[in-house]
Design an enzyme around this catalytic site. Structure first.
Site, PDB file in Angstrom:
ATOM      1  N   CYS A   2       0.840  -1.202   0.000  1.00  0.00           N
ATOM      2  CA  CYS A   2       0.000   0.000   0.000  1.00  0.00           C
ATOM      3  C   CYS A   2       0.870   1.244   0.000  1.00  0.00           C
ATOM      4  CB  CYS A   2      -0.955   0.097   1.192  1.00  0.00           C
ATOM      5  SG  CYS A   2      -2.000  -1.328   1.409  1.00  0.00           S
ATOM      6  N   ARG A  27       3.078   0.288  -5.316  1.00  0.00           N
ATOM      7  CA  ARG A  27       2.988  -0.385  -4.023  1.00  0.00           C
ATOM      8  C   ARG A  27       1.675  -1.155  -3.871  1.00  0.00           C
ATOM      9  NH1 ARG A  27       6.732   1.350  -0.320  1.00  0.00           N
ATOM     10  NH2 ARG A  27       5.425   0.594   1.352  1.00  0.00           N
ATOM     11  N   TRP A  74      -3.152  -2.474  -1.549  1.00  0.00           N
ATOM     12  CA  TRP A  74      -2.917  -3.869  -1.952  1.00  0.00           C
ATOM     13  C   TRP A  74      -3.544  -4.707  -0.858  1.00  0.00           C
ATOM     14  CZ3 TRP A  74      -0.273  -8.276  -0.230  1.00  0.00           C
ATOM     15  CH2 TRP A  74      -0.038  -9.262  -1.190  1.00  0.00           C
ATOM     16  N   ASN A 100      -0.615   1.403   6.039  1.00  0.00           N
ATOM     17  CA  ASN A 100       0.133   0.416   5.247  1.00  0.00           C
ATOM     18  C   ASN A 100       0.647  -0.627   6.225  1.00  0.00           C
ATOM     19  OD1 ASN A 100       1.997  -0.931   3.537  1.00  0.00           O
ATOM     20  ND2 ASN A 100       3.614   0.461   4.184  1.00  0.00           N
ATOM     21  N   GLY A 101       0.535  -1.921   5.872  1.00  0.00           N
ATOM     22  CA  GLY A 101       1.042  -2.959   6.769  1.00  0.00           C
ATOM     23  C   GLY A 101      -0.095  -3.769   7.352  1.00  0.00           C
ATOM     24  N   GLU A 483      15.201 -16.947 -13.228  1.00  0.00           N
ATOM     25  CA  GLU A 483      14.787 -15.545 -13.288  1.00  0.00           C
ATOM     26  C   GLU A 483      14.045 -15.257 -14.599  1.00  0.00           C
ATOM     27  OE1 GLU A 483      14.401 -13.245 -11.315  1.00  0.00           O
ATOM     28  OE2 GLU A 483      14.391 -11.409 -12.485  1.00  0.00           O
ATOM     29  N   LYS A 487      10.155 -13.900 -14.911  1.00  0.00           N
ATOM     30  CA  LYS A 487       9.706 -12.753 -15.717  1.00  0.00           C
ATOM     31  C   LYS A 487       8.526 -13.167 -16.596  1.00  0.00           C
ATOM     32  CE  LYS A 487      11.369 -10.673 -13.706  1.00  0.00           C
ATOM     33  NZ  LYS A 487      12.042 -10.143 -12.584  1.00  0.00           N
ATOM     34  N   GLU A 490       5.416 -13.661 -14.385  1.00  0.00           N
ATOM     35  CA  GLU A 490       4.889 -12.428 -13.787  1.00  0.00           C
ATOM     36  C   GLU A 490       4.130 -11.560 -14.765  1.00  0.00           C
ATOM     37  OE1 GLU A 490       7.545 -10.265 -10.628  1.00  0.00           O
ATOM     38  OE2 GLU A 490       8.766 -10.823 -12.330  1.00  0.00           O
ATOM     39  N   HIS A 506      14.500 -36.530 -14.860  1.00  0.00           N
ATOM     40  CA  HIS A 506      13.900 -37.113 -13.656  1.00  0.00           C
ATOM     41  C   HIS A 506      12.439 -36.701 -13.506  1.00  0.00           C
ATOM     42  CE1 HIS A 506      17.782 -38.675 -12.562  1.00  0.00           C
ATOM     43  NE2 HIS A 506      18.307 -37.473 -12.794  1.00  0.00           N
ATOM     44  N   LYS A 605       4.974  -4.143  -5.878  1.00  0.00           N
ATOM     45  CA  LYS A 605       6.429  -3.969  -5.943  1.00  0.00           C
ATOM     46  C   LYS A 605       7.090  -4.303  -4.620  1.00  0.00           C
ATOM     47  CE  LYS A 605      10.232  -2.716  -7.930  1.00  0.00           C
ATOM     48  NZ  LYS A 605      10.791  -3.680  -8.893  1.00  0.00           N
TER      49      LYS A 605
HETATM   50  C1  AGP Z   1      10.443  -9.843  -9.134  1.00  0.00           C
HETATM   51  O1  AGP Z   1      10.182  -9.372 -10.399  1.00  0.00           O
HETATM   52  C2  AGP Z   1       9.458  -9.458  -8.115  1.00  0.00           C
HETATM   53  N1  AGP Z   1       9.261  -8.060  -8.065  1.00  0.00           N
HETATM   54  C3  AGP Z   1       9.669 -10.128  -6.764  1.00  0.00           C
HETATM   55  O2  AGP Z   1       9.978 -11.469  -6.956  1.00  0.00           O
HETATM   56  C4  AGP Z   1      10.727  -9.494  -5.843  1.00  0.00           C
HETATM   57  O3  AGP Z   1      12.012  -9.764  -6.308  1.00  0.00           O
HETATM   58  C5  AGP Z   1      10.520 -10.038  -4.426  1.00  0.00           C
HETATM   59  O4  AGP Z   1       9.241  -9.675  -3.983  1.00  0.00           O
HETATM   60  C6  AGP Z   1      11.557  -9.555  -3.456  1.00  0.00           C
HETATM   61  O5  AGP Z   1      11.532  -8.175  -3.319  1.00  0.00           O
HETATM   62  P1  AGP Z   1      12.719  -7.403  -2.628  1.00  0.00           P
HETATM   63  O6  AGP Z   1      13.930  -7.587  -3.456  1.00  0.00           O
HETATM   64  O7  AGP Z   1      12.246  -5.983  -2.555  1.00  0.00           O
HETATM   65  O8  AGP Z   1      12.895  -8.005  -1.262  1.00  0.00           O
END
Ligand code: AGP
Length: 610
Positions: A2, A27, A74, A100-101, A483, A487, A490, A506, A605
């Site tokens: 948030c 956020r 969020w 937030n939180g 990774e 991507k 996501e 396997h 994010k």
């Molecule tokens: C990756 O594209 C994501 N945004 C997510 O996996 C991210 O890396 C993860 O939430 C960790 O975030 P941080 O590096 O801010 O701790």
């Protein structure tokens, strides 16, 4: 999770608050709201969905008020709805809050408040804050906010306003971010600096438990017992343009193209004229480094993948056993650690709840904790024994790109530094590696300006209707494959499996059928030949191979259906280059499918909840 922003000043604040929310949309963006104090009452506006929906009805708010708070959500407790959108108010309509939180004991607080006759209108944990303030208020918002804070458990930041005090807002934080922006005759509270960067660059980062009282003519900070507290004013040097798209169609594409600069900045001043690695602020002296017996890396998502690359480098260059664990699992283990163990917590935001919890557990178990993060003043930096900053600049796209490269580079620098300090690497060997590292930003810049990205785009568009992808790699190619798969998942929402190539037989090879697209990270390295055997196994099942290879590898071009070349480098540096075609591939697959890559569904994010 948030984003919150508050304003008090002399200007009508509706549009200032909305512009601030736009900067915080990364956020969270499932609902939003604004509350403005005018004529002794609150004007409230809530909407569901992203900020476009709030903007569409913004005119419903009369733009006369000069005190207001706003929120982009969020969801954690309670589905996205107008009822659950912040700001929340109390029973009397005299207090409004944004949070937030998570308030972890909200159920017991809610039961207590209901027992006293309070009426709730949402399913959220946050609403208890408005009622706790109502209950505690005896003529001072500052005191009521502080009293409420002491009744709440969890990690949160909140900002409150009262109709009876139309010239003040009060904010507090516990383990989640809160920043104060200092203007001329106006001041701001927010979750993050970009929210008010267009208005001021003078900021204060309050500490947990600070009661931050913000008026148009000044900011006072108090301890919970009412004693005055001094906090330093700092200047942030990001320009606002950095938070804009600078001509790219999305933040993600802009950030992919910023990767050479992110690497150059992360390297800056960290290589001495003699070619040694200089890392300040690690919180580790030469004796400590020599006394290390083990490294445990904790992180989530993309940061975890950077940690995997780091573990290879630490083993190879520093001869330190290095384990990597996802923080959400590590935090619930009973780890055997001690003062000879270094816990490296990697988090671009420095606010990820699971990573922070893992850091705390490691510290409790006796390990030293080093945070690798991109955000100055973040919670991770406050809790760690030392900090290694990545300097990727602000990353707004939810899918991490330039922060990943900076994290990998930071881990390589750390491994070289520890290797030399421990006497595993000679000065000459370190110099050879740092010379190689120095060349990477320019190599990547040439790559991004060359013909390869367009080739990747063209191939991605052809594969964009695929229903499934497989990604394979070995050694440091495996984190790159993981990774690349993240991507794709996501931003394109296409199911993608990533696997160690040698492990395919396997089980996962059963997924392949004629035409299945398989992305293979096949840059040069000691197990390249073994990887090619795995590629042959894939081809034998009729799958189509999309290979990322070192430039000049013509033999693989004969075998593969598509080949994306990257500059040839030392094996350990290859992830810095090999991930880029996979980022671009995922990007163009997603955009070909019409997806909003900067705001993928269900994601945020910064993940400040467990
Ligand atoms: C990756 O594209 C994501 N945004 C997510 O996996 C991210 O890396 C993860 O939430 C960790 O975030 P941080 O590096 O801010 O701790």
């Amino acid at each position: 999770m948030c984003g919150i922003i508050g304003y008090v000043g002399q200007r009508p604040c509706r549009d200032i608050l909305f512009r601030g929310l736009r900067k915080l949309e990364y956020r969270g963006y499932d609902s939003a709201g604004i509350s403005i104090v005018t004529d002794g009452r609150f004007q409230l506006l809530h909407s569901v969905g992203n900020l476009d929906n709030l903007e569409a009805i913004l005119e419903q708010l009369d733009d006369g008020g000069t005190l207001g708070i706003a929120h982009t959500r969020w969801a954690t407790h309670g589905r996205p709805s107008t009822e659950n959108a912040h700001p929340h108010t109390d029973c009397t309509g005299r207090f409004a809050i944004v949070l937030n939180g998570i308030v972890e004991n909200y159920l017991s607080l809610r039961a207590m408040l209901k027992g006293e006759g309070h009426t709730f209108t949402s399913e959220t944990d946050a609403e208890v804050v408005a009622h706790l303030i109502e209950r505690a208020y005896r003529g001072s918002l500052q005191k009521a906010v502080a009293e409420a804070y002491q009744q709440m458990e969890g990690h949160f930041t909140y900002c409150a306003v009262a109709v009876d005090e139309p010239d003040v807002m009060v904010g507090m934080r516990r383990e989640t971010p809160l920043v104060v922006g200092l203007g001329q005759g106006e001041n701001f509270l927010a979750s993050a600096v970009p929210a008010f960067l267009a208005e001021t660059r003078a900021v204060i980062f309050p500490e947990d438990g600070d009661v931050v009282v913000v008026r148009r003519d000044g900011v006072q900070i108090f301890a919970l017992d009412g004693a005055s507290v001094e906090r330093a004013v700092q200047r942030v040097d990001w320009d606002e343009e950095a938070a804009e798209k600078a001509g790219y169609e999305t933040f993600m594409l802009k950030e992919i193209h910023e990767q050479p600069a992110a690497l150059a900045d992360t390297l800056a001043e960290r290589i001495s004229p003699e070619g040694g690695v200089v890392l300040e602020g690690l919180g580790l002296g030469p004796e400590d480094i020599r006394g290390l017996r083990r490294v445990v890396i904790v992180a989530c998502g993309t940061s975890y993948h950077a940690g995997l690359v780091g573990s290879h480098a630490l083993e190879r260059w520093a001869r330190l056993p290095a384990e990597v664990e996802v923080a959400s699992e590590f935090r619930y283990r009973d780890p055997v650690l001690g003062p000879d163990c270094l816990c490296v917590a990697i988090s671009q935001s420095g606010e990820t709840a699971d990573t922070l919890a893992a850091m705390r557990l490691a510290r409790k178990a006796g390990a030293r904790v080093l945070a690798v993060t991109n955000i100055v003043g973040s919670q991770a930096t406050r809790e760690a024994d030392g900090v290694l900053f990545t300097r990727a600049g602000l990353e707004i796209g939810v899918a991490a790109t330039k922060t990943f490269l900076s994290q990998v580079l930071a881990m390589l620098l750390l491994a070289l530094h520890l290797g030399e300090e421990r006497g595993v690497l000679s000065g000459e060997e370190v110099q050879t590696y740092t010379e190689g590292l120095r060349r990477i930003p320019a190599l990547l810049s040439d790559y991004l300006e060359g013909a390869e990205p367009a080739r990747v785009e063209e191939a991605a568009r052809r594969y964009s209707t695929s229903r499934f992808f497989m990604c394979l790699g070995r050694r440091v190619g495996l984190p790159v494959a993981l990774e690349g798969a993240l991507k794709l998942k996501e931003i394109s929402y296409i199911p993608t499996e990533a696997y160690a190539a040698g492990e395919m037989k396997h089980g996962p090879i059963a997924l392949l059928e004629k035409g299945s697209p398989v992305l293979v990270v096949a840059t040069d390295g000691p197990v390249y030949d073994k990887l090619i055997s795995n590629v042959q196994e894939v081809i034998a099942r009729g799958a189509r191979v999309i290979a990322v290879a070192s430039e000049g590898n013509e033999a693989l071009a004969e075998m593969a259906d598509e080949i994306f070349y990257v500059p040839r480098t030392e094996e350990m540096f290859a992830p810095l280059l090999a991930i880029v075609p996979l980022q671009l591939f995922a990007y163009y697959v997603a955009t070909a499918r019409g997806e909003k890559v900067d705001q993928p569904r269900n994601l945020a994010k910064t993940v400040t909840v467990e």
